[in-house]
Scaffold this motif. Sequence first.
Motif, PDB file in Angstrom:
ATOM      1  N   VAL A  49      -4.279   3.076  -1.637  1.00 34.75           N
ATOM      2  CA  VAL A  49      -3.636   4.336  -1.274  1.00 34.75           C
ATOM      3  C   VAL A  49      -4.493   4.977  -0.198  1.00 34.75           C
ATOM      4  O   VAL A  49      -5.681   5.234  -0.408  1.00 34.75           O
ATOM      5  CB  VAL A  49      -3.529   5.285  -2.489  1.00 34.75           C
TER       6      VAL A  49
ATOM      7  N   ARG B 127       0.838  -1.189   0.000  1.00 32.63           N
ATOM      8  CA  ARG B 127       0.000   0.000   0.000  1.00 32.63           C
ATOM      9  C   ARG B 127       0.881   1.251   0.000  1.00 32.63           C
ATOM     10  O   ARG B 127       2.109   1.153   0.146  1.00 32.63           O
ATOM     11  CB  ARG B 127      -0.907   0.034   1.234  1.00 32.63           C
TER      12      ARG B 127
ATOM     13  N   PHE C 107      -8.147   5.052  -1.654  1.00 30.22           N
ATOM     14  CA  PHE C 107      -8.191   4.983  -3.116  1.00 30.22           C
ATOM     15  C   PHE C 107      -7.358   3.798  -3.597  1.00 30.22           C
ATOM     16  O   PHE C 107      -6.807   3.042  -2.792  1.00 30.22           O
ATOM     17  CB  PHE C 107      -7.641   6.288  -3.708  1.00 30.22           C
ATOM     18  N   ARG C 108      -7.288   3.667  -4.919  1.00 35.79           N
ATOM     19  CA  ARG C 108      -6.440   2.632  -5.511  1.00 35.79           C
ATOM     20  C   ARG C 108      -5.769   3.183  -6.764  1.00 35.79           C
ATOM     21  O   ARG C 108      -6.340   4.018  -7.459  1.00 35.79           O
ATOM     22  CB  ARG C 108      -7.251   1.367  -5.848  1.00 35.79           C
ATOM     23  N   THR C 109      -4.569   2.702  -7.009  1.00 33.06           N
ATOM     24  CA  THR C 109      -3.829   3.179  -8.171  1.00 33.06           C
ATOM     25  C   THR C 109      -4.481   2.701  -9.458  1.00 33.06           C
ATOM     26  O   THR C 109      -5.053   1.606  -9.515  1.00 33.06           O
ATOM     27  CB  THR C 109      -2.364   2.694  -8.126  1.00 33.06           C
TER      28      THR C 109
ATOM     29  N   TYR D 217      -1.956   7.667 -11.340  1.00 32.87           N
ATOM     30  CA  TYR D 217      -3.197   8.247 -10.840  1.00 32.87           C
ATOM     31  C   TYR D 217      -3.841   7.322  -9.814  1.00 32.87           C
ATOM     32  O   TYR D 217      -3.810   6.087  -9.944  1.00 32.87           O
ATOM     33  CB  TYR D 217      -4.159   8.503 -11.995  1.00 32.87           C
ATOM     34  N   PHE D 218      -4.460   7.942  -8.801  1.00 29.03           N
ATOM     35  CA  PHE D 218      -5.114   7.136  -7.766  1.00 29.03           C
ATOM     36  C   PHE D 218      -6.468   7.699  -7.346  1.00 29.03           C
ATOM     37  O   PHE D 218      -7.210   7.035  -6.623  1.00 29.03           O
ATOM     38  CB  PHE D 218      -4.206   6.987  -6.536  1.00 29.03           C
ATOM     39  N   ASN D 219      -6.808   8.902  -7.793  1.00 32.10           N
ATOM     40  CA  ASN D 219      -8.099   9.484  -7.431  1.00 32.10           C
ATOM     41  C   ASN D 219      -8.529  10.426  -8.553  1.00 32.10           C
ATOM     42  O   ASN D 219      -8.290  11.636  -8.484  1.00 32.10           O
ATOM     43  CB  ASN D 219      -7.993  10.237  -6.100  1.00 32.10           C
TER      44      ASN D 219
ATOM     45  N   ALA E 200      -2.721  12.449  -9.007  1.00 27.82           N
ATOM     46  CA  ALA E 200      -1.687  11.438  -9.237  1.00 27.82           C
ATOM     47  C   ALA E 200      -0.456  11.691  -8.375  1.00 27.82           C
ATOM     48  O   ALA E 200      -0.201  12.808  -7.917  1.00 27.82           O
ATOM     49  CB  ALA E 200      -1.268  11.442 -10.712  1.00 27.82           C
TER      50      ALA E 200
ATOM     51  N   ARG F 222      -1.577   5.173 -15.609  1.00 32.82           N
ATOM     52  CA  ARG F 222      -0.247   5.757 -15.471  1.00 32.82           C
ATOM     53  C   ARG F 222       0.272   6.176 -16.829  1.00 32.82           C
ATOM     54  O   ARG F 222      -0.246   5.771 -17.871  1.00 32.82           O
ATOM     55  CB  ARG F 222       0.720   4.777 -14.799  1.00 32.82           C
TER      56      ARG F 222
ATOM     57  N   THR G 287      -0.752  -1.734 -10.230  1.00 33.25           N
ATOM     58  CA  THR G 287      -2.103  -1.212 -10.445  1.00 33.25           C
ATOM     59  C   THR G 287      -3.057  -1.816  -9.416  1.00 33.25           C
ATOM     60  O   THR G 287      -2.886  -2.958  -8.987  1.00 33.25           O
ATOM     61  CB  THR G 287      -2.573  -1.554 -11.868  1.00 33.25           C
ATOM     62  N   ASN G 288      -4.021  -1.024  -8.991  1.00 36.89           N
ATOM     63  CA  ASN G 288      -5.034  -1.435  -8.011  1.00 36.89           C
ATOM     64  C   ASN G 288      -4.459  -1.614  -6.613  1.00 36.89           C
ATOM     65  O   ASN G 288      -4.965  -2.405  -5.805  1.00 36.89           O
ATOM     66  CB  ASN G 288      -5.742  -2.714  -8.463  1.00 36.89           C
TER      67      ASN G 288
END
Length: 256
Positions: free
Chosen positions: A250, A131, A185-187, A207-209, A213, A190, A246-247
């Motif tokens: 965060v 994380r 959030f989650r990544t 990017y995560f939200n 990013a 990109r 990815t995913n």
Amino acid sequence: MRKSAVPLIAAVVLAGCNGTEQTAPPAPEPSPSTSVTAAPPSTPAPTPAHRKLKPGAKGADVEDLQRRLKELHYDPGKADGKYGPSTQMAVWAFQAVNRLKHKSTPDKSFWEALDAPKEPRPVAGKREKDRVDVDLKRQYLVLYKDGEPRLISHISSGSGEYYCAKDPGATVPRCRYATTSTGDFRTGRRFTGWETSPLGRLYNPVYFNGGIAFHGALDVPDYPASHGCVRMPMHIAEYFPGLLGTNVPVHVRRPG
């Protein structure tokens, strides 16, 4: 994020003008009526040079500092003995995690903490093994791999200022506050290299939200200054996407 290198104290030999060693004349023996005065206490040894480091310094003490920070998962860049911006930002991150005031010149409390460092505190109740935790109050992030800190970095998040900008395809600008929202959030998407956005250029963004990013920036000051993204030092942004899949969760918080 060391055991500091032990400073070497060189012995100094006093010599006369002709280069030969000087011999002091024998001291007169005290008379029975004269009391002998105790010698004054010796002068304390000078503070080791590396404890006076500041941006622009060079030498082995700087290299020792850089190596110690790397051991603790802070990245000061190449251990080249030069106290430049990359080292300064690693020092800021270490000070933040250890609840020290940000200072350009490390003080006594910094060196003591470097010998007995604190672990970064998780920012959320969810503590996935892989994380990223973002502390907006103290301006640092921690990337965890297999439950352990893999990287601790200084950041610069949303400034909180009011601004206006045109979104792609929009005819009129949209105004908002430059904030980095807290939450879980989650990544996702990109981009490799420099990506141009309506608000500027982002290096290796992850990017995560939505449009927020993690990304490299040429300016990562000692305070929140972005439009909402999480800026990081360029040398860290070079490899950060490779550490972060990815995913990945965060967690963004503003702890007390």
